[in-house]
Design a protein around this motif. Structure first.
Motif, PDB file in Angstrom:
ATOM      1  N   ILE A  26      23.295  65.167  37.533  1.00 29.07           N
ATOM      2  CA  ILE A  26      22.140  64.265  37.577  1.00 29.07           C
ATOM      3  C   ILE A  26      22.592  62.824  37.383  1.00 29.07           C
ATOM      4  CG2 ILE A  26      20.035  63.603  36.342  1.00 29.07           C
ATOM      5  CD1 ILE A  26      19.583  66.612  35.845  1.00 29.07           C
ATOM      6  N   ASP A  27      23.528  62.577  36.488  1.00 32.89           N
ATOM      7  CA  ASP A  27      24.009  61.224  36.224  1.00 32.89           C
ATOM      8  C   ASP A  27      24.739  60.636  37.432  1.00 32.89           C
ATOM      9  OD1 ASP A  27      24.580  58.939  34.548  1.00 32.89           O
ATOM     10  OD2 ASP A  27      26.649  59.669  34.499  1.00 32.89           O
ATOM     11  N   VAL A  28      25.526  61.437  38.120  1.00 34.31           N
ATOM     12  CA  VAL A  28      26.276  60.961  39.285  1.00 34.31           C
ATOM     13  C   VAL A  28      25.341  60.649  40.448  1.00 34.31           C
ATOM     14  CG1 VAL A  28      27.904  61.719  41.070  1.00 34.31           C
ATOM     15  CG2 VAL A  28      28.455  62.071  38.680  1.00 34.31           C
ATOM     16  N   ASN A  29      24.284  61.419  40.618  1.00 36.09           N
ATOM     17  CA  ASN A  29      23.400  61.267  41.768  1.00 36.09           C
ATOM     18  C   ASN A  29      22.206  60.349  41.534  1.00 36.09           C
ATOM     19  OD1 ASN A  29      24.768  62.863  43.689  1.00 36.09           O
ATOM     20  ND2 ASN A  29      24.176  64.659  42.521  1.00 36.09           N
ATOM     21  N   THR A  30      22.141  59.675  40.410  1.00 38.54           N
ATOM     22  CA  THR A  30      21.087  58.690  40.201  1.00 38.54           C
ATOM     23  C   THR A  30      21.715  57.309  40.163  1.00 38.54           C
ATOM     24  OG1 THR A  30      21.255  59.006  37.815  1.00 38.54           O
ATOM     25  CG2 THR A  30      19.537  60.225  38.957  1.00 38.54           C
ATOM     26  N   ASP A  31      20.984  56.347  40.723  1.00 36.73           N
ATOM     27  CA  ASP A  31      21.461  54.975  40.778  1.00 36.73           C
ATOM     28  C   ASP A  31      20.862  54.199  39.621  1.00 36.73           C
ATOM     29  OD1 ASP A  31      23.282  53.712  42.312  1.00 36.73           O
ATOM     30  OD2 ASP A  31      21.978  53.389  44.029  1.00 36.73           O
ATOM     31  N   ASN A  32      21.688  53.845  38.658  1.00 33.10           N
ATOM     32  CA  ASN A  32      21.189  53.142  37.485  1.00 33.10           C
ATOM     33  C   ASN A  32      21.385  51.633  37.582  1.00 33.10           C
ATOM     34  OD1 ASN A  32      20.478  55.580  36.346  1.00 33.10           O
ATOM     35  ND2 ASN A  32      22.453  55.855  35.366  1.00 33.10           N
ATOM     36  N   LYS A  33      21.919  51.162  38.706  1.00 31.32           N
ATOM     37  CA  LYS A  33      22.159  49.734  38.863  1.00 31.32           C
ATOM     38  C   LYS A  33      20.854  49.019  39.178  1.00 31.32           C
ATOM     39  CE  LYS A  33      26.839  50.355  40.608  1.00 31.32           C
ATOM     40  NZ  LYS A  33      27.750  50.092  41.704  1.00 31.32           N
ATOM     41  N   SER A  34      20.742  47.782  38.697  1.00 30.98           N
ATOM     42  CA  SER A  34      19.538  47.010  39.009  1.00 30.98           C
ATOM     43  C   SER A  34      19.652  46.470  40.438  1.00 30.98           C
ATOM     44  CB  SER A  34      19.348  45.881  38.003  1.00 30.98           C
ATOM     45  OG  SER A  34      20.481  45.049  37.968  1.00 30.98           O
ATOM     46  N   THR A  35      18.510  46.445  41.140  1.00 32.98           N
ATOM     47  CA  THR A  35      18.498  46.104  42.557  1.00 32.98           C
ATOM     48  C   THR A  35      17.391  45.107  42.866  1.00 32.98           C
ATOM     49  OG1 THR A  35      17.012  47.945  43.063  1.00 32.98           O
ATOM     50  CG2 THR A  35      19.376  48.375  43.247  1.00 32.98           C
ATOM     51  N   TYR A  36      17.433  44.562  44.085  1.00 39.22           N
ATOM     52  CA  TYR A  36      16.317  43.785  44.610  1.00 39.22           C
ATOM     53  C   TYR A  36      16.040  44.258  46.028  1.00 39.22           C
ATOM     54  CZ  TYR A  36      19.846  40.827  46.930  1.00 39.22           C
ATOM     55  OH  TYR A  36      20.892  40.360  47.697  1.00 39.22           O
ATOM     56  N   PHE A  79      14.852  48.208  52.006  1.00 40.15           N
ATOM     57  CA  PHE A  79      16.039  48.716  51.327  1.00 40.15           C
ATOM     58  C   PHE A  79      16.319  47.919  50.070  1.00 40.15           C
ATOM     59  CE2 PHE A  79      17.177  45.899  54.761  1.00 40.15           C
ATOM     60  CZ  PHE A  79      18.123  45.036  54.227  1.00 40.15           C
ATOM     61  N   LYS A  80      17.039  48.560  49.168  1.00 36.10           N
ATOM     62  CA  LYS A  80      17.404  47.953  47.894  1.00 36.10           C
ATOM     63  C   LYS A  80      18.880  47.599  47.925  1.00 36.10           C
ATOM     64  CE  LYS A  80      13.946  50.519  45.354  1.00 36.10           C
ATOM     65  NZ  LYS A  80      13.635  51.313  44.183  1.00 36.10           N
ATOM     66  N   VAL A  81      19.192  46.402  47.454  1.00 38.14           N
ATOM     67  CA  VAL A  81      20.573  45.919  47.388  1.00 38.14           C
ATOM     68  C   VAL A  81      20.900  45.659  45.922  1.00 38.14           C
ATOM     69  CG1 VAL A  81      22.130  44.049  48.066  1.00 38.14           C
ATOM     70  CG2 VAL A  81      20.429  44.895  49.683  1.00 38.14           C
ATOM     71  N   TYR A  82      22.113  46.036  45.515  1.00 37.62           N
ATOM     72  CA  TYR A  82      22.527  45.812  44.135  1.00 37.62           C
ATOM     73  C   TYR A  82      22.429  44.331  43.791  1.00 37.62           C
ATOM     74  CZ  TYR A  82      24.460  50.501  44.641  1.00 37.62           C
ATOM     75  OH  TYR A  82      24.620  51.838  44.879  1.00 37.62           O
ATOM     76  N   GLU A  83      21.949  44.043  42.593  1.00 36.15           N
ATOM     77  CA  GLU A  83      21.645  42.674  42.187  1.00 36.15           C
ATOM     78  C   GLU A  83      22.870  41.764  42.176  1.00 36.15           C
ATOM     79  OE1 GLU A  83      19.555  41.118  38.284  1.00 36.15           O
ATOM     80  OE2 GLU A  83      18.252  42.404  39.485  1.00 36.15           O
ATOM     81  N   ASN A  84      24.056  42.312  41.978  1.00 31.39           N
ATOM     82  CA  ASN A  84      25.254  41.472  41.941  1.00 31.39           C
ATOM     83  C   ASN A  84      25.749  41.100  43.344  1.00 31.39           C
ATOM     84  OD1 ASN A  84      26.020  44.125  42.474  1.00 31.39           O
ATOM     85  ND2 ASN A  84      28.024  43.874  41.526  1.00 31.39           N
ATOM     86  N   ILE A  85      25.139  41.657  44.395  1.00 33.32           N
ATOM     87  CA  ILE A  85      25.495  41.338  45.780  1.00 33.32           C
ATOM     88  C   ILE A  85      24.447  40.386  46.340  1.00 33.32           C
ATOM     89  CG2 ILE A  85      25.905  42.267  48.093  1.00 33.32           C
ATOM     90  CD1 ILE A  85      27.926  43.263  46.066  1.00 33.32           C
ATOM     91  N   LYS A  86      24.882  39.233  46.808  1.00 32.49           N
ATOM     92  CA  LYS A  86      23.976  38.260  47.403  1.00 32.49           C
ATOM     93  C   LYS A  86      24.204  38.257  48.913  1.00 32.49           C
ATOM     94  CE  LYS A  86      22.573  37.148  43.364  1.00 32.49           C
ATOM     95  NZ  LYS A  86      21.456  37.883  42.846  1.00 32.49           N
ATOM     96  N   VAL A  87      23.097  38.320  49.685  1.00 39.96           N
ATOM     97  CA  VAL A  87      23.164  38.419  51.140  1.00 39.96           C
ATOM     98  C   VAL A  87      22.751  37.073  51.742  1.00 39.96           C
ATOM     99  CG1 VAL A  87      22.287  39.633  53.164  1.00 39.96           C
ATOM    100  CG2 VAL A  87      22.593  40.871  51.013  1.00 39.96           C
ATOM    101  N   PRO A  88      23.609  36.460  52.586  1.00 41.91           N
ATOM    102  CA  PRO A  88      23.246  35.196  53.238  1.00 41.91           C
ATOM    103  C   PRO A  88      22.087  35.380  54.218  1.00 41.91           C
ATOM    104  CG  PRO A  88      25.613  35.573  53.361  1.00 41.91           C
ATOM    105  CD  PRO A  88      24.994  36.835  52.853  1.00 41.91           C
ATOM    106  N   LYS A  89      21.272  34.324  54.399  1.00 38.76           N
ATOM    107  CA  LYS A  89      20.104  34.400  55.283  1.00 38.76           C
ATOM    108  C   LYS A  89      20.480  34.633  56.739  1.00 38.76           C
ATOM    109  CE  LYS A  89      16.556  32.086  52.737  1.00 38.76           C
ATOM    110  NZ  LYS A  89      15.408  31.216  52.770  1.00 38.76           N
ATOM    111  N   GLU A  90      21.623  34.177  57.169  1.00 32.65           N
ATOM    112  CA  GLU A  90      22.041  34.309  58.571  1.00 32.65           C
ATOM    113  C   GLU A  90      22.736  35.640  58.857  1.00 32.65           C
ATOM    114  OE1 GLU A  90      21.179  32.130  60.934  1.00 32.65           O
ATOM    115  OE2 GLU A  90      20.085  31.137  59.328  1.00 32.65           O
TER     116      GLU A  90
END
Length: 146
Positions: A26-36, A79-90
């Motif tokens: 259960i711990d391996v298959n759940t995503d505990n990272k914060s996302t946006y 979709f959810k992206v991990y909070e420590n990853i920033k995606v450029p607008k372009e």
């Protein structure tokens, strides 16, 4: 009746081991990272399902949270992206697959400067629609007949 303590202890150890494996699974298959949340609209989103990966340059950066149709019949992929990853607008997003029969995922290619970044719930505008194998084969046949 004869009591056998060794069998009871072995049964208890087996039960504890099974519960520990279940908790680890259960711990391996759940995503505990914060996302946006981010969004993209496709004409064809062939094979994308909730729970599929979102990757940037081959590295998993999130998961697909919803696939639906909007009022104009575009395929809307949230979709959810991990909070420590920033995606450029372009950036450009497309549906890719792991091989011919592999699982489908969203592939994000970062473009532009890394100063102008997407915020929560924004939409990626640069989208490459999904091309199935049938579409690609028909293009090859069309080019070969010219």
């Amino acid at each position: 009746m004869k009591k056998n303590y060794i069998e009871s202890i072995l049964g208890l150890l087996t039960l504890v081991l099974a519960v520990s494996f279940l908790l680890k699974f259960i711990d391996v298959n759940t995503d505990n990272k914060s996302t946006y949340n981010l969004r993209a609209k496709f004409l064809k989103a062939g094979g994308i399902n909730i729970g599929n990966d979102v990757k940037m340059r081959g590295v998993k950066i999130g998961v697909i949270s919803d696939v639906s149709l909007d009022k104009d019949y575009f395929a809307v992929v949230d979709f959810k992206v991990y909070e420590n990853i920033k995606v450029p607008k372009e950036s450009t997003v497309k549906v890719a697959s792991d091989g011919i029969l592999g699982n489908k995922y969203l592939s994000i290619s970062p473009n532009g400067d890394f100063v102008d970044l997407l915020n929560v719930n924004e939409e990626i505008k640069n989208v490459e629609d999904y091309e199935s194998i049938e579409d690609q084969v028909s293009k090859i046949i069309f080019l070969a007949t010219q």
